[in-house]
Design an enzyme around this catalytic site. Structure first.
Site, PDB file in Angstrom:
ATOM      1  N   LYS A 205      43.642  20.552  36.554  1.00 62.14           N
ATOM      2  CA  LYS A 205      43.583  21.502  35.435  1.00 62.14           C
ATOM      3  C   LYS A 205      44.894  22.277  35.286  1.00 62.14           C
ATOM      4  O   LYS A 205      45.206  22.756  34.197  1.00 62.14           O
ATOM      5  CB  LYS A 205      42.388  22.454  35.608  1.00 62.14           C
ATOM      6  CG  LYS A 205      41.055  21.720  35.380  1.00 62.14           C
ATOM      7  CD  LYS A 205      39.832  22.535  35.769  1.00 62.14           C
ATOM      8  CE  LYS A 205      38.563  21.726  35.462  1.00 62.14           C
ATOM      9  NZ  LYS A 205      37.418  22.046  36.281  1.00 62.14           N
TER      10      LYS A 205
ATOM     11  N   TYR B  84      39.035  13.857  30.410  1.00 66.47           N
ATOM     12  CA  TYR B  84      38.724  14.817  31.483  1.00 66.47           C
ATOM     13  C   TYR B  84      38.352  14.102  32.791  1.00 66.47           C
ATOM     14  O   TYR B  84      38.850  14.441  33.868  1.00 66.47           O
ATOM     15  CB  TYR B  84      37.599  15.764  31.034  1.00 66.47           C
ATOM     16  CG  TYR B  84      37.148  16.679  32.137  1.00 66.47           C
ATOM     17  CD1 TYR B  84      37.911  17.785  32.504  1.00 66.47           C
ATOM     18  CD2 TYR B  84      35.976  16.427  32.849  1.00 66.47           C
ATOM     19  CE1 TYR B  84      37.520  18.615  33.547  1.00 66.47           C
ATOM     20  CE2 TYR B  84      35.578  17.249  33.889  1.00 66.47           C
ATOM     21  CZ  TYR B  84      36.354  18.340  34.233  1.00 66.47           C
ATOM     22  OH  TYR B  84      35.966  19.151  35.277  1.00 66.47           O
TER      23      TYR B  84
ATOM     24  N   TYR C 104      37.598  29.675  40.983  1.00 64.74           N
ATOM     25  CA  TYR C 104      36.320  29.957  40.308  1.00 64.74           C
ATOM     26  C   TYR C 104      35.779  31.340  40.659  1.00 64.74           C
ATOM     27  O   TYR C 104      36.523  32.298  40.720  1.00 64.74           O
ATOM     28  CB  TYR C 104      35.268  28.875  40.640  1.00 64.74           C
ATOM     29  CG  TYR C 104      35.852  27.509  40.691  1.00 64.74           C
ATOM     30  CD1 TYR C 104      36.403  26.947  39.543  1.00 64.74           C
ATOM     31  CD2 TYR C 104      35.905  26.768  41.867  1.00 64.74           C
ATOM     32  CE1 TYR C 104      36.966  25.684  39.571  1.00 64.74           C
ATOM     33  CE2 TYR C 104      36.473  25.512  41.898  1.00 64.74           C
ATOM     34  CZ  TYR C 104      36.996  24.986  40.751  1.00 64.74           C
ATOM     35  OH  TYR C 104      37.551  23.752  40.784  1.00 64.74           O
TER      36      TYR C 104
HETATM   37  N1  GLN Z   1      35.211  16.720  38.137  1.00 64.30           N
HETATM   38  C1  GLN Z   1      34.596  17.913  38.615  1.00 64.30           C
HETATM   39  C2  GLN Z   1      33.549  18.396  37.640  1.00 64.30           C
HETATM   40  O1  GLN Z   1      33.783  18.349  36.489  1.00 64.30           O
HETATM   41  C3  GLN Z   1      35.666  18.936  38.787  1.00 64.30           C
HETATM   42  C4  GLN Z   1      35.144  20.218  39.329  1.00 64.30           C
HETATM   43  C5  GLN Z   1      35.958  20.798  40.409  1.00 64.30           C
HETATM   44  O2  GLN Z   1      36.815  20.182  41.037  1.00 64.30           O
HETATM   45  N2  GLN Z   1      35.661  22.043  40.693  1.00 64.30           N
HETATM   46  O3  GLN Z   1      32.489  18.807  37.986  1.00 64.30           O
END
Ligand code: GLN
Length: 314
Positions: free
Chosen positions: A76, A198, A250
């Site tokens: 990201k 994505y 997060y």
């Molecule tokens: N590919 C994972 C998802 O979309 C990415 C999430 C992550 O790495 N926190 O759930």
């Protein structure tokens, strides 16, 4: 003579890595691998690797630092970089800059906030970023892969098709998020194209050393450390670091800033990247996750690293 209470100009990073590795040994294998993506459920939980790349071109590594893993949400940061270059400040009309305080794949805020994701580093934000990139290029996936290979100085980096497919097969939440955002008219491209991009960005396969080299531009005010060529403007690099600090792990971002104090981005593959501005990037990988989806041994390793070195933006 130098007063002896002053720290050395730079600590012995090989020694620091050895000490960090020893410190976290009891934690390696704890936590849970990300089994909601079936292809990731089979990754051995007992792995631990760590690498540091410095702005003077040195690379230090320990453990399984050369083992490939799925970078997942760490991607990201790369896509945010490309989208900022494509759209500039207008990007912020479509995605916010506040920590979400919610799990990375949550839908709840989107309803209240009318399809404008809280930030680019949660899944909803990354879907809008993917949409921006798709609108700006007919070869979006190749552009991203080329960008990552350039940053890491490794033309062998690939997107793992099995991981991308596995995520597609189990991607009910991401499908829901993309459709939901679309219903608020914050998505221009077909939902399937956005999801496909994505899932492929998440399936980028790299090792700790690749990632450490790849993140150096964010430690170097947006400039490629090898070539001296700007990758992104200095003020944008600064903003990306700010977002990593406030949103990169997060709903554990506050705790992470408290414990580590460095801009960082995690992924459910067990990787965490941290940036020491004007000095180095530090990458750790260990697939056992805590309940927020961050590598358990990885977070502890970065905490120990910042304790031992005193490196922190605070
Ligand atoms: N590919 C994972 C998802 O979309 C990415 C999430 C992550 O790495 N926190 O759930």
């Amino acid at each position: 003579m130098k007063p002896d209470h002053l720290p050395p100009a730079r600590p012995d990073l090989a020694e620091i890595l050895a000490q960090v590795h020893d410190h976290v040994r009891p934690l390696i294998g704890q936590g849970k691998v990300a089994s909601y993506i079936p292809r990731l459920a089979s990754v051995p939980i007992d792995r631990f690797g760590m690498a540091i790349a410095t702005l003077d071109g040195e690379l230090f590594a320990t453990g399984d630092a050369d083992e490939l893993f799925s970078i997942q949400s760490i991607s990201k940061v790369f896509t945010l970089t490309l989208a900022l270059e494509a759209l500039g400040g207008d990007l912020w009309k479509r995605v916010g800059r506040e920590p979400s305080g919610n799990p990375f794949n949550s839908l709840v805020q989107l309803e209240r906030e009318r399809g404008i994701p809280r930030n680019p580093l949660i899944n909803a934000g990354a879907h809008v970023i993917a949409d921006v990139i798709l609108s700006s290029s007919a070869t979006a996936r190749e552009d991203l892969l080329g960008f990552v290979r350039d940053r890491a100085d490794n033309p062998a980096i690939i997107m793992d098709e099995d991981v991308a497919q596995s995520e597609r097969d189990a991607g009910f939440r991401n499908c829901a998020l993309v459709n939901f955002i679309r219903s608020f008219h914050n998505l221009d491209n077909d939902v399937e194209r956005v999801l496909d991009f994505y899932f492929h960005q998440c399936a980028l396969q790299m090792n700790c050393m690749d990632l450490a080299r790849a993140f150096l531009y964010l430690a170097n005010r947006g400039v490629c450390q090898r070539s001296g060529v700007p990758v992104i403007k200095a003020d944008r690099a600064r903003r990306i670091n700010a977002l990593m600090m406030t949103c990169g792990t997060y709903d554990a971002s506050g705790e992470f800033a408290f414990r580590v104090g460095l801009p960082a981005k995690s992924g459910v593959g067990g990787g965490i990247v941290a940036v020491v501005p004007n000095a180095m990037s530090v990458v750790v990988w260990s697939p056992g996750l805590d309940d927020k989806g961050n590598s358990l041994a990885g977070a502890a390793a970065l905490e120990r690293f910042s304790e031992l070195t005193g490196f922190s933006v605070f």
